[in-house]
Design an enzyme around this catalytic site. Sequence first.
Site, mmCIF file in Angstrom:
data_model
loop_
_atom_site.group_PDB
_atom_site.id
_atom_site.type_symbol
_atom_site.label_atom_id
_atom_site.label_comp_id
_atom_site.label_asym_id
_atom_site.label_seq_id
_atom_site.Cartn_x
_atom_site.Cartn_y
_atom_site.Cartn_z
ATOM 1 N N HIS A 42 0.849 -1.188 0.000
ATOM 2 C CA HIS A 42 0.000 0.000 0.000
ATOM 3 C C HIS A 42 0.891 1.247 0.000
ATOM 4 C CE1 HIS A 42 -3.806 -2.049 1.854
ATOM 5 N NE2 HIS A 42 -3.241 -2.796 0.908
ATOM 6 N N GLU A 44 1.012 3.888 1.877
ATOM 7 C CA GLU A 44 1.546 4.272 3.184
ATOM 8 C C GLU A 44 2.713 3.377 3.582
ATOM 9 O OE1 GLU A 44 -3.014 4.873 3.395
ATOM 10 O OE2 GLU A 44 -1.605 3.478 2.469
ATOM 11 N N CYS A 75 -2.072 -0.227 7.436
ATOM 12 C CA CYS A 75 -1.277 0.983 7.240
ATOM 13 C C CYS A 75 -1.290 1.878 8.477
ATOM 14 C CB CYS A 75 -1.786 1.739 6.022
ATOM 15 S SG CYS A 75 -1.502 0.850 4.481
#
Length: 137
Positions: A42, A44, A75
Amino acid sequence: MRAAIEIADKHQTPFGAALAMGDQLFVTAANQTAELNDPTAHAEIMAIRKLGEHLKKTNLSGFTLYTTCEPCPMCMSASIWAKIDALFYGCDIPTISQFLGQIQLRASSLSKNSINPVYVAGNILDEECRQLLANYA
């Protein structure tokens, strides 16, 4: 937040992240789950990994994370473990859920129940972030 939006748009994904300290931007990253065949890639997580590698440390206190969408539990947990001071996001989980399936656990709830609370605020440049979802989700 603009840097997070720009990197997301460049990579044609609704998910972008940027880490800054004060006015200084350190890293940006976009979601790369498909490119890397990695469900943990992801935006992040990629930004946290990139900054940790750059600084050669895991404690990112003093940094602020900007994300185009409210972080998922994975995250947000990474932000907590990294000791990030503050997190600002664009679209919230209820909005993201209109486009994609989401785990309905809010970032602020995780932060409030953590060992390293992170200041969390949302709906920053919400319309621009919503447009990323409309374009790429």
